[in-house]
Design an enzyme around this catalytic site. Structure first.
Site, PDB file in Angstrom:
ATOM      1  N   ARG A 118       0.626  -0.995   0.095  1.00  0.00           N
ATOM      2  CA  ARG A 118      -0.332  -0.140  -0.029  1.00  0.00           C
ATOM      3  C   ARG A 118       1.180   1.005   0.002  1.00  0.00           C
ATOM      4  NH1 ARG A 118      -5.045   1.755   4.343  1.00  0.00           N
ATOM      5  NH2 ARG A 118      -2.843   1.435   5.667  1.00  0.00           N
ATOM      6  N   ASP A 177      -3.441   3.605  14.153  1.00  0.00           N
ATOM      7  CA  ASP A 177      -2.910   3.971  13.210  1.00  0.00           C
ATOM      8  C   ASP A 177      -3.314   5.662  12.901  1.00  0.00           C
ATOM      9  OD1 ASP A 177      -4.737   3.249  11.785  1.00  0.00           O
ATOM     10  OD2 ASP A 177      -4.040   2.075  11.081  1.00  0.00           O
TER      11      ASP A 177
END
Ligand SMILES: CC(=O)SCCNC(=O)CCNC(=O)[C@H](O)C(C)(C)COP(=O)(O)OP(=O)(O)OC[C@H]1O[C@@H](n2cnc3c(N)ncnc32)[C@H](O)[C@@H]1OP(=O)(O)O
Ligand SMILES: O=CC(=O)O
Ligand SMILES: [Mg+2]
Length: 550
Positions: free
Chosen positions: A165, A451
């Site tokens: 990603r 996160d």
């Protein structure tokens, strides 16, 4: 010693012989060509985001675009799913850190999504080491020696399939200048990884396909078109068949939920589905409606997938993907194993199982796990509930979801706001930022995974409550959020953080800097688009070392 760079390229990050094997002249030329070809398209797409923001700030609502009705209603499908990734029932995610890359590939998950995005603090060191790690992983030569435990890590014979990603379109890479401008972060991530790994990946991992990617934070199909063109260009450059590269797009912004068909259509030769990036999606709901005081969020813990708008989003994603012949991936439950408390651990696992059961029964083809300890539970739920097939693309059409309308996808989440919600947002936001500033992009906090996406919810929720002076109605005391109250909360939560982490760690860490950044963002008159854009200035480190602001 310096890097051997092509014309127009200036590397401002530290020189390292290991990094120079990634930043070769040819690899940099490849990235530079991508940057030159696509930079104006990216700038235009970012300008369109700003225009859309103005429309929403002036009271507009995102919705389906009448101009692309023909795509939504057309009978078309994406290219067939490659055999190598037909079965994706459990995918582990994690930053591109060496030991974690090995652990994730060995974890028993079907896929490992190696993350340059939500889970990574994109310092030069993390970024470049990440590329070294991925190259070694694809070559299967990756090892790690944990000296403290005298433990050697290496790959098992059977490993998860690798997806990568790259960062979102909005983030620059300030250590690489091209023609006098910082490079686009995701073109650096994609370009370096593709350049060094495409050939080997296709041989050892992709059964002739690949590499595979996850694409984050898009808001419109025009952004997917840019990726599609980047992929096409890379394939032509490499002399590999069109459609070799495959990507799953995260639907994790509110505007993108109205563009799912259009995004798949743009990427139809390169798609392997969509994913419900629930945490950024919730963040995006607040961001999109920053000018709408009638759409305020309740406490973060109450905004779960059972809320009508989130269930509708997941159902429509499944219907859309399966109609177009690709995977509909579920998302991340935030719970992680709790080592020192078996009862709490079992309760956390039970929440994960419940979340996965909802996903598989709704028709998702797979899900995400944040930690290797969750994989057996996720695998069991998916395996027991999928009928003898690697996915549910052909068995769960979810025709009923085609009836969903804009109001379903926009309905405000229900619940109450509390002082504890404000405190938790503050405590989590500051601690996450403190970790991010010291190089950790995903951390365990209060037994949950945090996160960049989850921290964004904390930030924008505080901003929204302050901006509109909301009443903390869940406490029944009539207290309204204002600057005074927030100031006190910040002070008290900083004291609590200091008690919890200990004086020594607190003083050595970046808590005070994080507090300043977080507080500034929560109280800013105009909402910053991204927490990490501002914070990024603090981790840019030019060489020779000097202060560096973008
Ligand atoms: C919203 C989104 O975008 S979700 C996707 C992005 N977020 C992520 O990817 C989060 C990934 N997960 C993580 O980073 C971690 O699991 C954390 C930070 C949440 C928890 O980390 P910790 O508390 O350090 O984990 P813990 O100490 O229990 O780790 C135990 C072992 O599992 C390994 N491990 C934990 N999580 C992972 C992971 N995601 N991938 C690979 N290995 C992992 C650790 O390396 C450690 O290995 P070791 O025993 O060989 O030393
Ligand atoms: O990237 C995933 C998310 O939930 O955000
Ligand atoms: Mg995300």
């Amino acid at each position: 010693m310096g890097y051997d760079v092509p014309e127009g390229v200036d590397i401002r990050g530290r020189y390292d012989t290991e990094f120079s094997k990634i930043l070769t002249r040819d690899a940099l030329q490849f990235v530079t060509d991508l940057q030159r070809e696509f930079r104006n398209h990216i700038k235009y797409a970012m300008e369109c985001r700003r225009e859309a923001k103005m429309r929403y700030n002036n009271g507009g609502l995102p919705g389906f675009d009448p101009a692309t009705k023909y795509i939504r209603e057309g009978e078309w499908v994406c290219a067939p799913v490659p055999a190598a990734v037909a079965d994706r029932r459990v995918e582990i995610t994690g930053p591109v850190e060496r030991k974690m890359v090995i652990n994730a590939l060995n974890s028993g998950a079907k896929v490992f999504m190696a993350d340059f995005e939500d889970a990574l603090s994109p310092s030069w060191e993390n970024l470049m080491r990440g590329h070294v790690n991925l190259r070694d992983a694809v070559n299967r030569t990756i090892t790690f020696h944990d000296q403290a435990r005298n433990k050697l890590y290496k790959l098992n014979d059977q490993t998860a399939k690798l997806f990568v990603r790259p960062r979102g379109w909005h983030l620059p890479e300030a250590h690489i200048f091209i023609d006098g401008e910082p490079a686009t972060g995701c073109l650096v991530d994609f370009g370096l990884y593709f350049f060094h790994n495409y050939a080997n990946f296709r041989k050892v991992q992709g059964q002739g396909f690949g590499p595979f990617f996850y694409l984050p934070k898009m808001e419109h199909s025009r952004e997917a078109r840019i990726w599609n063109n980047v992929f096409g260009r890379a394939e032509r450059w490499a002399g590999i068949e069109r459609g070799s590269i495959r990507a799953t797009v995260l639907i994790e912004t509110l505007p993108a939920v109205f563009q799912m068909n259009e995004i798949l259509y743009e990427l139809r030769d390169h798609s392997v589905g969509l994913n419900c990036g629930r945490w950024d999606y919730i963040f995006s709901y607040v961001k999109t409606f920053q000018g709408h005081p009638d759409r305020l969020l309740p406490d973060r813990v109450q905004v779960g997938m059972a809320q009508h708008l989130l269930r509708s989003y997941s159902d429509l994603l499944i219907h859309t993907c399966h109609k177009r012949g690709v995977h509909a991936m579920g998302g991340m439950a935030a719970q992680i194993p709790i080592r020192d408390d078996p009862a709490a651990n079992e309760a956390a696992l039970e929440l994960v199982r419940k979340d996965k059961l909802r996903e598989v029964k709704a028709g998702h083809d797979g899900t995400w796990a944040a930690h290797p300890g969750l994989i057996p539970a996720c695998m069991e739920v998916f395996t027991n509930n999928m009928v003898n097939a690697p996915n549910q693309i052909h068995s769960m059409k979810r025709q009923d979801a085609s009836e969903l309308i804009e109001e379903d996808l926009l309905q405000s989440p229900r619940g109450v706001r509390t002082m504890e919600g404000l405190r938790l947002n503050t405590r989590v936001g500051i601690q996450y930022l403190a970790a991010w500033l010291t190089g950790a992009g995903s951390v365990p906090l209060y037994n949950l995974m945090e996160d960049a996406a989850t921290a964004e919810i904390s930030r924008v929720q505080n901003w929204q409550w302050l901006k509109y002076g909301v009443e903390l109605d869940g406490d029944g005391l009539g207290v309204k959020v204002n600057l005074d109250l927030f100031g006190r909360v910040v002070e008290e939560e900083m004291a609590r953080i200091e008690r919890e982490v200990g004086k020594d760690k607190f003083n050595k860490g970046m808590y005070k800097e994080a507090c300043k950044l977080f507080t500034r963002q929560c109280t800013a008159p105009v909402l910053d688009d991204f927490l990490t854009l501002d914070a990024y200035n603090n981790i840019v480190m030019y060489h020779p070392i000097e202060s560096s602001r973008l």
